[in-house]
Write an enzyme that holds these catalytic residues in place. Structure first.
Site, mmCIF file in Angstrom:
data_model
loop_
_atom_site.group_PDB
_atom_site.id
_atom_site.type_symbol
_atom_site.label_atom_id
_atom_site.label_comp_id
_atom_site.label_asym_id
_atom_site.label_seq_id
_atom_site.Cartn_x
_atom_site.Cartn_y
_atom_site.Cartn_z
ATOM 1 N N TYR A 144 48.210 16.142 18.916
ATOM 2 C CA TYR A 144 47.695 15.244 19.958
ATOM 3 C C TYR A 144 47.633 13.809 19.460
ATOM 4 C CZ TYR A 144 46.584 18.981 23.201
ATOM 5 O OH TYR A 144 46.693 20.011 24.083
ATOM 6 N N ARG A 201 37.116 24.938 36.038
ATOM 7 C CA ARG A 201 37.342 24.637 37.455
ATOM 8 C C ARG A 201 37.464 25.829 38.392
ATOM 9 N NH1 ARG A 201 41.797 20.337 35.939
ATOM 10 N NH2 ARG A 201 42.131 22.113 34.585
ATOM 11 N N ARG A 227 38.256 29.396 27.914
ATOM 12 C CA ARG A 227 38.057 28.549 29.098
ATOM 13 C C ARG A 227 37.275 29.270 30.201
ATOM 14 N NH1 ARG A 227 41.588 24.110 30.183
ATOM 15 N NH2 ARG A 227 41.947 23.084 28.206
ATOM 16 N N ARG A 257 30.608 19.104 38.140
ATOM 17 C CA ARG A 257 31.678 18.165 37.802
ATOM 18 C C ARG A 257 31.921 17.117 38.895
ATOM 19 N NH1 ARG A 257 35.443 15.536 36.919
ATOM 20 N NH2 ARG A 257 37.412 16.069 35.919
ATOM 21 N N ASP A 278 35.351 19.827 24.194
ATOM 22 C CA ASP A 278 36.812 19.806 24.178
ATOM 23 C C ASP A 278 37.294 19.618 22.751
ATOM 24 O OD1 ASP A 278 39.155 19.712 26.202
ATOM 25 O OD2 ASP A 278 39.672 18.320 24.615
HETATM 26 O O1 CP3 Z 1 36.498 27.822 26.668
HETATM 27 C C1 CP3 Z 1 35.557 27.233 27.226
HETATM 28 O O2 CP3 Z 1 35.051 27.595 28.300
HETATM 29 C C2 CP3 Z 1 34.914 26.042 26.504
HETATM 30 C C3 CP3 Z 1 35.406 24.761 26.851
HETATM 31 C C4 CP3 Z 1 36.782 24.273 26.396
HETATM 32 C C5 CP3 Z 1 37.480 23.273 27.111
HETATM 33 N N1 CP3 Z 1 38.576 22.905 26.392
HETATM 34 C C6 CP3 Z 1 37.047 22.701 28.400
HETATM 35 C C7 CP3 Z 1 38.000 21.936 29.221
HETATM 36 C C8 CP3 Z 1 37.523 24.569 25.250
HETATM 37 C C9 CP3 Z 1 37.270 25.611 24.173
HETATM 38 C C10 CP3 Z 1 38.657 23.691 25.266
HETATM 39 C C11 CP3 Z 1 39.652 23.653 24.181
HETATM 40 C C12 CP3 Z 1 40.877 22.842 24.377
HETATM 41 N N2 CP3 Z 1 41.003 21.618 24.975
HETATM 42 C C13 CP3 Z 1 42.133 23.218 23.860
HETATM 43 C C14 CP3 Z 1 42.419 24.456 23.057
HETATM 44 C C15 CP3 Z 1 42.567 25.635 23.919
HETATM 45 C C16 CP3 Z 1 43.765 25.642 24.787
HETATM 46 O O3 CP3 Z 1 43.582 25.585 26.020
HETATM 47 O O4 CP3 Z 1 44.866 25.716 24.249
HETATM 48 C C17 CP3 Z 1 43.057 22.203 24.223
HETATM 49 C C18 CP3 Z 1 44.527 22.185 23.893
HETATM 50 C C19 CP3 Z 1 42.332 21.187 24.899
HETATM 51 C C20 CP3 Z 1 42.850 19.889 25.410
HETATM 52 C C21 CP3 Z 1 42.699 19.773 26.867
HETATM 53 N N3 CP3 Z 1 41.497 19.663 27.531
HETATM 54 C C22 CP3 Z 1 43.733 19.720 27.838
HETATM 55 C C23 CP3 Z 1 45.217 19.833 27.541
HETATM 56 C C24 CP3 Z 1 43.119 19.558 29.082
HETATM 57 C C25 CP3 Z 1 43.792 19.312 30.407
HETATM 58 C C26 CP3 Z 1 44.266 20.550 31.037
HETATM 59 C C27 CP3 Z 1 43.212 21.082 31.965
HETATM 60 O O5 CP3 Z 1 42.980 22.285 31.956
HETATM 61 O O6 CP3 Z 1 42.669 20.276 32.721
HETATM 62 C C28 CP3 Z 1 41.701 19.578 28.874
HETATM 63 C C29 CP3 Z 1 40.651 19.454 29.898
HETATM 64 C C30 CP3 Z 1 39.584 20.499 29.916
HETATM 65 N N4 CP3 Z 1 39.000 21.070 28.816
HETATM 66 C C31 CP3 Z 1 38.937 20.999 31.084
HETATM 67 C C32 CP3 Z 1 37.948 21.893 30.645
HETATM 68 C C33 CP3 Z 1 36.960 22.654 31.490
HETATM 69 C C34 CP3 Z 1 39.230 20.567 32.499
HETATM 70 C C35 CP3 Z 1 38.501 19.299 32.738
HETATM 71 C C36 CP3 Z 1 38.088 19.093 34.162
HETATM 72 O O7 CP3 Z 1 36.965 19.514 34.555
HETATM 73 O O8 CP3 Z 1 38.841 18.448 34.899
#
Ligand code: CP3
Length: 343
Positions: free
Chosen positions: A149, A27, A23, A36, A72
């Site tokens: 999920y 944000r 990640r 964003r 994602d």
């Molecule tokens: O790592 C990186 O920089 C690449 C981008 C990336 C995102 N999600 C961007 C994201 C990657 C590799 C993921 C994987 C992901 N997504 C996982 C596996 C890794 C982990 O964290 O366990 C999972 C479980 C998800 C599902 C997911 N996506 C959730 C539960 C959420 C909400 C929680 C949160 O942090 O907001 C997301 C949203 C998400 N994925 C954001 C980002 C940058 C935030 C979105 C926003 O801009 O509001």
């Protein structure tokens, strides 16, 4: 190109321990928030020019040794036919969760070029823009984590619906897992063909299984996924969150690199994964809030212990938290590069 990360994945000699962060785009970066502010999260993932822009932000701001595709793990789930919404408060929501055989039957196996063309397009832009910088990592959720999920309809506390399906309707569960395995293999193969130089498989929720459950309901599918991907010839990283209780089984995944969370001492993980495994990890994301000196001590400890593995890629044990001060992340990357130099 700085190929330190790729050499470390293969267990080859490196001049220093490479580092990237799960990640790393997101944000906590002001520059991400600016992009964003004008688009919702899913649109950002599906707009190659913007997705490429936010992928590159952490490479330039932090000086990390690898870029990871901005997307994602739920993108292919939407392409399989489920309705996906991201809510600011609850995270991802899949409105009609999969609970029976006819729901699994309706799921399609997506054609990446047709149903998710923005993924290979983003990768192609990135490979051009990253040319002389760092390698690009592609990624997918592991079949088990994606299944949670789809069955729960979002994130869960105890994963009761998933376990009920495993225990009471194991035929339906394995049918879903087989469809997911085919989907993940074709999704990652397309990413590699488009230019991804390594791939990471995220198994965020596998750690909520007992070792016996993991062995029966998750491992066979991720093992199959990895053995198919090995034919593509790029390193495969398998990250398992909360892995301590199941490492003996995780060791059998066939991955080139195993990513571990922070709840286990890296020395113990190395002992249990064996001398043939390259390890990725494992700073607690909250430790980025430590005072600088204490943070450096933790980094040195992980680097020093990481020396006994076949190879070590420094990372967090899970994603960067949105509240993290960017200057602490920059200090972390600098400290890894400084203290991770080989004599
Ligand atoms: O790592 C990186 O920089 C690449 C981008 C990336 C995102 N999600 C961007 C994201 C990657 C590799 C993921 C994987 C992901 N997504 C996982 C596996 C890794 C982990 O964290 O366990 C999972 C479980 C998800 C599902 C997911 N996506 C959730 C539960 C959420 C909400 C929680 C949160 O942090 O907001 C997301 C949203 C998400 N994925 C954001 C980002 C940058 C935030 C979105 C926003 O801009 O509001």
């Amino acid at each position: 190109m700085n190929d330190t990360f790729l050499r470390a994945c293969r267990g080859e000699e490196v001049e220093y321990t490479p580092v990237w962060l799960m990640r790393q785009a997101g944000r906590y970066l002001r520059q991400y928030q600016t992009v964003r502010a004008n688009v919702d999260f899913l649109t950002l993932c599906k707009t190659p020019k913007l997705a490429a822009e936010v992928t590159i932000q952490p490479v330039e701001i932090l000086g990390v040794d690898a870029a990871i595709l901005f997307s994602d793990i739920l993108i292919p789930v939407e392409a399989m036919g489920m309705r996906l919404v991201f809510s600011d408060k609850q995270g991802p929501i899949l409105s009609e969760p999969i609970r029976n055989k006819s729901a699994v039957e309706k799921l399609i196996i997506p054609d990446v070029e047709e149903d998710m063309p923005f993924v290979p397009e983003t990768i192609k832009i990135l490979r051009k823009e990253l040319e002389n910088k760092v390698p690009l990592i592609g990624f997918s959720g592991a079949p088990f984590t994606l299944a949670t999920y789809m069955i729960e309809g979002g994130t869960s506390k105890n994963f009761l619906h998933t376990k009920k399906m495993m225990f009471q309707h194991s035929g339906v569960f394995s049918y879903l897992m087989e469809k997911l395995t085919i989907t993940v293999v074709s999704y990652l193969s397309s990413q590699i063909k488009a230019g991804a130089q390594a791939v990471q498989i995220f198994d965020t929720w596998a750690g909520m299984l007992t070792p016996v459950e993991y062995k029966e309901f998750a491992l066979p599918y991720v093992k199959k996924t990895i053995s198919e991907l090995k034919k593509e010839g790029v390193p495969v990283i398998y990250f398992v969150n909360d892995c301590a209780g199941i490492l003996k089984e995780v060791r059998k995944s066939g991955a080139d690199v195993t990513g571990i969370d922070w709840r286990i001492d890296i020395s113990d993980a190395i002992k249990r994964l064996g001398k043939k495994m390259v390890i990725q990890g494992n700073l607690d994301p909250c430790e980025l809030f430590l005072p600088k000196e204490k943070l450096e001590e933790r980094i040195k400890d992980i680097l020093w212990k990481g020396e006994s593995a076949k190879g070590h890629i420094f990372n967090l044990g899970h994603g960067v938290l949105p509240e993290t001060p960017v200057e602490n992340v920059i200090a972390m990357v600098e400290a890894v590069h400084k203290y991770g130099k080989k004599e």
